[in-house]
Design a protein around this motif. Structure first.
Motif, PDB file in Angstrom:
ATOM      1  N   ALA A   1      -2.564   3.599 -12.611  1.00  0.00           N
ATOM      2  CA  ALA A   1      -1.603   4.649 -12.945  1.00  0.00           C
ATOM      3  C   ALA A   1      -0.203   4.071 -12.857  1.00  0.00           C
ATOM      4  N   VAL A   2       0.750   4.765 -13.474  1.00  0.00           N
ATOM      5  CA  VAL A   2       2.155   4.390 -13.360  1.00  0.00           C
ATOM      6  C   VAL A   2       2.904   5.502 -12.631  1.00  0.00           C
ATOM      7  N   LYS A   3       3.910   5.094 -11.867  1.00  0.00           N
ATOM      8  CA  LYS A   3       4.722   6.038 -11.111  1.00  0.00           C
ATOM      9  C   LYS A   3       6.138   5.485 -10.963  1.00  0.00           C
ATOM     10  N   PRO A   4       7.155   6.365 -10.952  1.00  0.00           N
ATOM     11  CA  PRO A   4       8.485   5.878 -10.568  1.00  0.00           C
ATOM     12  C   PRO A   4       8.421   5.298  -9.160  1.00  0.00           C
ATOM     13  N   GLY A   5       9.047   4.163  -8.963  1.00  0.00           N
ATOM     14  CA  GLY A   5       8.981   3.503  -7.662  1.00  0.00           C
ATOM     15  C   GLY A   5       9.476   4.360  -6.528  1.00  0.00           C
ATOM     16  N   ARG A   6      10.452   5.234  -6.807  1.00  0.00           N
ATOM     17  CA  ARG A   6      11.026   6.066  -5.746  1.00  0.00           C
ATOM     18  C   ARG A   6      10.027   7.084  -5.202  1.00  0.00           C
ATOM     19  N   LEU A   7       8.944   7.369  -5.961  1.00  0.00           N
ATOM     20  CA  LEU A   7       7.922   8.321  -5.501  1.00  0.00           C
ATOM     21  C   LEU A   7       6.752   7.635  -4.803  1.00  0.00           C
ATOM     22  N   CYS A   8       6.821   6.327  -4.651  1.00  0.00           N
ATOM     23  CA  CYS A   8       5.754   5.570  -3.989  1.00  0.00           C
ATOM     24  C   CYS A   8       6.188   5.286  -2.554  1.00  0.00           C
ATOM     25  N   VAL A   9       5.524   5.941  -1.620  1.00  0.00           N
ATOM     26  CA  VAL A   9       5.919   5.867  -0.216  1.00  0.00           C
ATOM     27  C   VAL A   9       5.024   4.872   0.507  1.00  0.00           C
ATOM     28  N   PRO A  10       5.587   3.835   1.130  1.00  0.00           N
ATOM     29  CA  PRO A  10       4.762   2.850   1.839  1.00  0.00           C
ATOM     30  C   PRO A  10       3.909   3.504   2.924  1.00  0.00           C
TER      31      PRO A  10
ATOM     32  N   ARG B   1       0.865  -1.184   0.000  1.00  0.00           N
ATOM     33  CA  ARG B   1       0.000   0.000   0.000  1.00  0.00           C
ATOM     34  C   ARG B   1       0.900   1.231   0.000  1.00  0.00           C
ATOM     35  N   VAL B   2       0.650   2.149  -0.935  1.00  0.00           N
ATOM     36  CA  VAL B   2       1.544   3.301  -1.074  1.00  0.00           C
ATOM     37  C   VAL B   2       0.743   4.565  -1.362  1.00  0.00           C
ATOM     38  N   VAL B   3       1.340   5.707  -1.020  1.00  0.00           N
ATOM     39  CA  VAL B   3       0.883   6.994  -1.528  1.00  0.00           C
ATOM     40  C   VAL B   3       1.895   7.427  -2.574  1.00  0.00           C
ATOM     41  N   ALA B   4       1.394   7.848  -3.728  1.00  0.00           N
ATOM     42  CA  ALA B   4       2.270   8.246  -4.830  1.00  0.00           C
ATOM     43  C   ALA B   4       2.400   9.760  -4.832  1.00  0.00           C
ATOM     44  N   LEU B   5       3.600  10.252  -4.615  1.00  0.00           N
ATOM     45  CA  LEU B   5       3.832  11.687  -4.604  1.00  0.00           C
ATOM     46  C   LEU B   5       3.675  12.258  -6.014  1.00  0.00           C
ATOM     47  N   CYS B   6       3.423  13.553  -6.078  1.00  0.00           N
ATOM     48  CA  CYS B   6       3.001  14.174  -7.339  1.00  0.00           C
ATOM     49  C   CYS B   6       4.146  14.312  -8.337  1.00  0.00           C
ATOM     50  N   GLY B   7       3.776  14.247  -9.610  1.00  0.00           N
ATOM     51  CA  GLY B   7       4.704  14.561 -10.681  1.00  0.00           C
ATOM     52  C   GLY B   7       5.496  13.384 -11.202  1.00  0.00           C
ATOM     53  N   TYR B   8       6.332  13.676 -12.186  1.00  0.00           N
ATOM     54  CA  TYR B   8       7.177  12.670 -12.832  1.00  0.00           C
ATOM     55  C   TYR B   8       8.590  13.233 -13.008  1.00  0.00           C
ATOM     56  N   PRO B   9       9.302  13.436 -11.899  1.00  0.00           N
ATOM     57  CA  PRO B   9      10.654  14.003 -11.956  1.00  0.00           C
ATOM     58  C   PRO B   9      11.662  12.994 -12.503  1.00  0.00           C
ATOM     59  N   CYS B  10      12.775  13.535 -12.993  1.00  0.00           N
ATOM     60  CA  CYS B  10      13.770  12.667 -13.628  1.00  0.00           C
ATOM     61  C   CYS B  10      14.557  11.839 -12.619  1.00  0.00           C
TER      62      CYS B  10
END
Length: 342
Positions: A125-134, A79-88
């Motif tokens: 949705a898709v998100k970089p894994g580093r922006l998905c906070v448990p 279970r994660v919250v995905a932080l906003c945006g798509y940074p490099c």
């Protein structure tokens, strides 16, 4: 999968899109809750901010990881919250944790070669894994999702400012971000003065701990603030994007204070000598938290469940998105949550 599309002025529909695919370091999320932010401007005024397009809306989400590549920091079932945006993730701001100020943001559709996946008003949705906070065990996903625009922008700017218990904070614009600012400042023990036109939001701000809410139609705001504080405020944060409120923040802040701008629109004239040099005032723009503060923000959320429940005023299934938009246009809400699977 179901997604939302703007079809005209004050008109929208639920449409089907292919489920997204992942590539590289991106993960696939089943979106369980999608908080609403500034998307109503696209619905009401055809104004598209953030990554919004007519067929791609919503930048806040929390849910469950469905698929992840090898080496990802999150795994299927998390279970994660995905932080906003798509940074490099590679530029200097990203390396310092300031992902929202990325100098080379990515297009997730291009990265993943996918037709969809970049929006929150959808089932996947898709998100970089580093922006998905448990999300901590026992914390509702609705509460965790407030780590996005609900509480994140105000948390981030107050961290940079160093807001503390002895301070007075002015917040102009008590929409969802501004109301989140009230929660953040009160959690730090600061005294909050708000400015809002909406009676609904003025009342909610008081319930969340605002010491005073001023209506700009009720006379000289600067004089009222001086009277309330004995001179001025230590910090001022604009969440309105309106030049008159941005100007008020600069005028109302004490010498050696700081002003934070969280809203994206707005054009302001600043007198460098009178406003900054003589007063020693710092102006700063901010969007979200520093990535290194994500766990700290979630800990705060976990300690104030009653405040969070008060902040989340309405919940709708995705197919009632028009009702949610209409409520936002009346300014009769705090934070609204959509449920893509209901």
């Amino acid at each position: 999968m179901k997604t939302v599309q703007i079809t005209g002025p004050r008109a929208c529909a639920i449409v089907d899109k292919p489920e997204p695919v992942i590539a590289r370091d991106y993960v696939l999320l089943k979106v369980e809750v999608a908080p609403m932010c500034n998307e109503y401007l696209a619905y009401r005024d055809q104004v598209y901010l953030e990554r919004n397009r007519p067929d791609s809306l919503g930048h806040e989400m929390a849910g469950v990881v469905v698929d992840a590549p090898d080496g990802s920091p999150v795994r299927p079932g998390d279970r994660v919250v995905a932080l906003c945006g798509y940074p490099c993730g590679r530029c200097e701001p990203c390396r310092r944790g300031y992902y929202s100020h990325c100098a080379a943001t990515e297009d997730p559709r291009e990265v993943c070669k996918s037709e969809s996946g970049e929006c929150g008003f959808a089932q996947y949705a898709v998100k970089p894994g580093r922006l998905c906070v448990p999300v901590p065990d026992g914390m509702p996903l609705e509460h965790a999702a407030m780590a996005c625009c609900g509480l994140g922008p105000a948390f981030g700017v107050m961290q940079r400012m160093g807001v503390a218990a002895s301070d007075t904070v002015l917040i102009t614009g008590l929409g969802a971000v501004g109301l989140g600012g009230v929660i953040n400042a009160r959690y730090r023990g600061a005294t909050v003065i708000g400015v809002a036109r909406s009676p609904y939001r003025a009342r909610l701000a008081r319930e969340l701990g605002c010491a005073a809410v001023l209506d700009p139609r009720d006379g000289d705001l600067r004089a009222q603030i001086r009277s309330l504080t004995g001179g001025g405020v230590d910090f001022a944060i604009d969440c309105s994007g309106q030049p008159e409120y941005q100007r008020l923040c600069i005028d109302a802040v004490n010498r050696l204070g700081a002003v934070g701008f969280l809203a994206e629109p707005g054009e302001l004239t600043v007198h460098v000598d009178n406003d900054l040099v003589q007063k020693g005032v710092t102006l700063m723009g901010s969007l979200d938290i520093n990535l290194n503060d994500a766990d700290r923000l979630l800990r705060m959320i976990g300690r104030i469940p009653d405040q969070i429940e008060r902040f989340i005023t309405h919940r709708y299934p995705l197919d009632r998105i028009a009702d949610a938009f209409e409520r936002q246009t009346r300014y009769e809400c705090g934070k609204i949550i959509l449920y893509p699977w209901s």
